[in-house]
Design a protein around this motif. Structure first.
Motif, PDB file in Angstrom:
ATOM      1  N   UNK A  76       0.807  -1.221   0.000  1.00 23.67           N
ATOM      2  CA  UNK A  76       0.000   0.000   0.000  1.00 23.67           C
ATOM      3  C   UNK A  76       0.833   1.261   0.000  1.00 23.67           C
ATOM      4  N   UNK A  77       2.130   1.130   0.246  1.00 24.50           N
ATOM      5  CA  UNK A  77       2.991   2.302   0.374  1.00 24.50           C
ATOM      6  C   UNK A  77       3.027   3.135  -0.901  1.00 24.50           C
ATOM      7  N   UNK A  78       3.218   2.485  -2.037  1.00 18.04           N
ATOM      8  CA  UNK A  78       3.272   3.205  -3.309  1.00 18.04           C
ATOM      9  C   UNK A  78       1.984   3.947  -3.620  1.00 18.04           C
ATOM     10  N   UNK A  79       0.820   3.275  -3.605  1.00 18.31           N
ATOM     11  CA  UNK A  79      -0.438   3.984  -3.870  1.00 18.31           C
ATOM     12  C   UNK A  79      -0.704   5.126  -2.898  1.00 18.31           C
ATOM     13  N   UNK A  80      -0.307   4.956  -1.634  1.00 11.65           N
ATOM     14  CA  UNK A  80      -0.515   6.011  -0.649  1.00 11.65           C
ATOM     15  C   UNK A  80       0.256   7.270  -1.027  1.00 11.65           C
ATOM     16  N   UNK A  81       1.540   7.123  -1.310  1.00  9.54           N
ATOM     17  CA  UNK A  81       2.351   8.288  -1.666  1.00  9.54           C
ATOM     18  C   UNK A  81       1.921   8.891  -2.994  1.00  9.54           C
ATOM     19  N   UNK A  82       1.472   8.051  -3.924  1.00 12.18           N
ATOM     20  CA  UNK A  82       1.057   8.549  -5.237  1.00 12.18           C
ATOM     21  C   UNK A  82      -0.165   9.459  -5.154  1.00 12.18           C
ATOM     22  N   UNK A  83      -1.005   9.275  -4.124  1.00 12.67           N
ATOM     23  CA  UNK A  83      -2.184  10.124  -3.993  1.00 12.67           C
ATOM     24  C   UNK A  83      -1.793  11.588  -3.909  1.00 12.67           C
ATOM     25  N   UNK A  84      -0.679  11.883  -3.244  1.00 14.84           N
ATOM     26  CA  UNK A  84      -0.261  13.278  -3.072  1.00 14.84           C
ATOM     27  C   UNK A  84       0.620  13.778  -4.206  1.00 14.84           C
ATOM     28  N   UNK A  85       1.194  12.891  -4.987  1.00 18.27           N
ATOM     29  CA  UNK A  85       2.097  13.323  -6.050  1.00 18.27           C
ATOM     30  C   UNK A  85       1.398  13.481  -7.392  1.00 18.27           C
ATOM     31  N   UNK A  86       0.228  12.865  -7.555  1.00 12.43           N
ATOM     32  CA  UNK A  86      -0.481  12.972  -8.828  1.00 12.43           C
ATOM     33  C   UNK A  86      -1.592  14.010  -8.725  1.00 12.43           C
ATOM     34  N   UNK A  87      -1.868  14.735  -9.808  1.00 13.26           N
ATOM     35  CA  UNK A  87      -2.920  15.766  -9.774  1.00 13.26           C
ATOM     36  C   UNK A  87      -4.302  15.212  -9.483  1.00 13.26           C
ATOM     37  N   UNK A  88      -4.491  13.900  -9.695  1.00 13.47           N
ATOM     38  CA  UNK A  88      -5.827  13.306  -9.501  1.00 13.47           C
ATOM     39  C   UNK A  88      -6.109  12.942  -8.048  1.00 13.47           C
ATOM     40  N   UNK A  89      -5.158  13.101  -7.133  1.00 12.43           N
ATOM     41  CA  UNK A  89      -5.391  12.762  -5.738  1.00 12.43           C
ATOM     42  C   UNK A  89      -6.490  13.606  -5.145  1.00 12.43           C
ATOM     43  N   UNK A  90      -7.422  12.977  -4.448  1.00  8.10           N
ATOM     44  CA  UNK A  90      -8.606  13.680  -3.955  1.00  8.10           C
ATOM     45  C   UNK A  90      -8.911  13.356  -2.492  1.00  8.10           C
ATOM     46  N   UNK A  91      -9.523  14.332  -1.818  1.00 10.46           N
ATOM     47  CA  UNK A  91     -10.198  14.143  -0.541  1.00 10.46           C
ATOM     48  C   UNK A  91     -11.686  14.292  -0.811  1.00 10.46           C
ATOM     49  N   UNK A  92     -12.435  13.188  -0.646  1.00  8.90           N
ATOM     50  CA  UNK A  92     -13.877  13.204  -0.867  1.00  8.90           C
ATOM     51  C   UNK A  92     -14.599  13.311   0.469  1.00  8.90           C
ATOM     52  N   UNK A  93     -15.622  14.140   0.528  1.00  8.90           N
ATOM     53  CA  UNK A  93     -16.468  14.267   1.710  1.00  8.90           C
ATOM     54  C   UNK A  93     -17.900  13.952   1.331  1.00  8.90           C
ATOM     55  N   UNK A  94     -18.595  13.212   2.201  1.00  6.41           N
ATOM     56  CA  UNK A  94     -19.973  12.854   1.923  1.00  6.41           C
ATOM     57  C   UNK A  94     -20.059  11.696   0.942  1.00  6.41           C
ATOM     58  N   UNK A  95     -21.160  11.634   0.220  1.00 11.23           N
ATOM     59  CA  UNK A  95     -21.426  10.497  -0.680  1.00 11.23           C
ATOM     60  C   UNK A  95     -20.389  10.437  -1.803  1.00 11.23           C
ATOM     61  N   UNK A  96     -19.959   9.228  -2.140  1.00 11.84           N
ATOM     62  CA  UNK A  96     -19.058   9.039  -3.264  1.00 11.84           C
ATOM     63  C   UNK A  96     -19.863   9.046  -4.566  1.00 11.84           C
ATOM     64  N   UNK A  97     -19.199   9.317  -5.712  1.00  5.14           N
ATOM     65  CA  UNK A  97     -19.923   9.328  -6.984  1.00  5.14           C
ATOM     66  C   UNK A  97     -20.684   8.032  -7.222  1.00  5.14           C
ATOM     67  N   UNK A  98     -21.962   8.166  -7.514  1.00 10.00           N
ATOM     68  CA  UNK A  98     -22.801   7.013  -7.794  1.00 10.00           C
ATOM     69  C   UNK A  98     -23.324   6.282  -6.577  1.00 10.00           C
ATOM     70  N   UNK A  99     -22.985   6.733  -5.369  1.00  8.77           N
ATOM     71  CA  UNK A  99     -23.400   6.042  -4.146  1.00  8.77           C
ATOM     72  C   UNK A  99     -24.805   6.453  -3.727  1.00  8.77           C
ATOM     73  N   UNK A 100     -25.615   5.476  -3.342  1.00  8.89           N
ATOM     74  CA  UNK A 100     -26.919   5.737  -2.733  1.00  8.89           C
ATOM     75  C   UNK A 100     -26.698   5.849  -1.226  1.00  8.89           C
ATOM     76  N   UNK A 101     -26.655   7.048  -0.709  1.00  5.25           N
ATOM     77  CA  UNK A 101     -26.311   7.267   0.687  1.00  5.25           C
ATOM     78  C   UNK A 101     -27.460   7.928   1.432  1.00  5.25           C
TER      79      UNK A 101
END
Length: 290
Positions: A220-245
């Motif tokens: 998991x180390x690589x994917x974790x660090x990549x979240x902050x190095x790639x422009x697509x890294x996101x912090x989502x709050x609330x319902x995720x896309x397509x989620x029935x919440x």
């Protein structure tokens, strides 16, 4: 641009613009260059209005910095209520779409940040306070005033994989999980800060004296660090896309690395989020429309 003032039928204008320049004039308009003019520009990256005519002379600057190279529309969202209002001596007749664009003010309110069921916000990880490098660490703090229903509260990921790490609300418990692996549950206590801490080997979820630890596999180390190095890294709050919440919650605040996040700086967010207020009590009958 030239306009025939006798044919103007609206009192508002809108446009989108982007710039890396922190200072300059966006536009200047006048009917008389000497004594009747209007200017909109940026000073130190923030919007500034100058108005000069026979009735008023003013200079006003406000709002977040806009010199980040992104497209912006100069229509700031405002969380507030009106009542006992008359407009030009009449009661306003709202159009058919007003039920989805205006929030009911018939409930008692308190300060906070309210997500009604199905609403969401999205931040770029590059736009929020960055992790400590040596040793690598990142923290998020949330303080809940209200929580009901079931659904996502928060997730770290990318648009194609939005829940690399997630917090889920279920039966008044917060469930921490990574990917499709099993989750760890922590009973949610309103009014106590809920803290999420990440480092290179584990994730710690704590509230008060209660703590749960999720050990991360080496893969998991690589994917974790990549979240902050790639422009697509996101912090989502609330319902995720397509989620029935069905989850709804009110936060007293949300902090990343000890700095409070401004919801008006999100990349995108639902219009139905109340950015500075929330109902006093959760209720199935609470009107949360805008």
């Amino acid at each position: 641009m030239f306009f025939n003032l006798s044919k103007i039928n609206k009192t508002s204008s809108s446009f989108e613009f982007r710039t890396w320049d922190p200072e300059g004039v966006i536009f200047h308009g006048d009917t008389n260059t000497e004594d009747d003019w209007f200017m909109l520009g940026l000073r130190d990256g923030k919007p500034e209005i100058q108005l000069f005519n026979s009735w008023a002379q003013l200079t006003v600057g406000a709002g977040p910095r806009l010199d980040d190279g992104r497209w912006h529309q100069l229509v700031p969202a405002f969380d507030g209520c009106l009542r006992r209002d008359t407009w030009l001596g009449q009661q306003a007749q709202f159009s058919s779409f007003s039920s989805t664009t205006f929030r009911s003010c018939d409930v008692e309110l308190q300060p906070g940040l309210f997500f009604s069921p199905g609403t969401h916000a999205e931040f770029s990880l590059q736009d929020i306070p960055q992790p400590i490098v040596e040793p690598w660490a990142f923290s998020l703090d949330l303080e809940f005033k209200l929580a009901a229903g079931s659904g996502h509260l928060l997730a770290l990921g990318a648009p194609e994989n939005p829940s690399w790490l997630s917090l889920h609300l279920q039966d008044q418990k917060v469930v921490l999980s990574s990917g499709a692996g099993p989750g760890l549950a922590l009973p949610l206590v309103l009014g106590l800060p809920l803290q999420l801490k990440l480092n290179m080997s584990r994730v710690i979820l704590s509230q008060g004296l209660k703590t749960e630890v999720l050990v991360l596999p080496p893969s998991s180390l690589g994917p974790l660090l990549n979240l902050w190095t790639q422009p697509q890294g996101r912090l989502f709050l609330g319902a995720l896309p397509g989620e029935e919440s069905s989850a709804s919650f009110c936060l007293d605040g949300l902090w990343a690395q000890g700095q409070k996040l401004d919801m008006d700086r999100a990349l995108s967010r639902s219009q139905d989020i109340w950015t500075h207020s929330c109902p006093q009590i959760p209720s199935n009958g609470t009107d949360t429309s805008h």
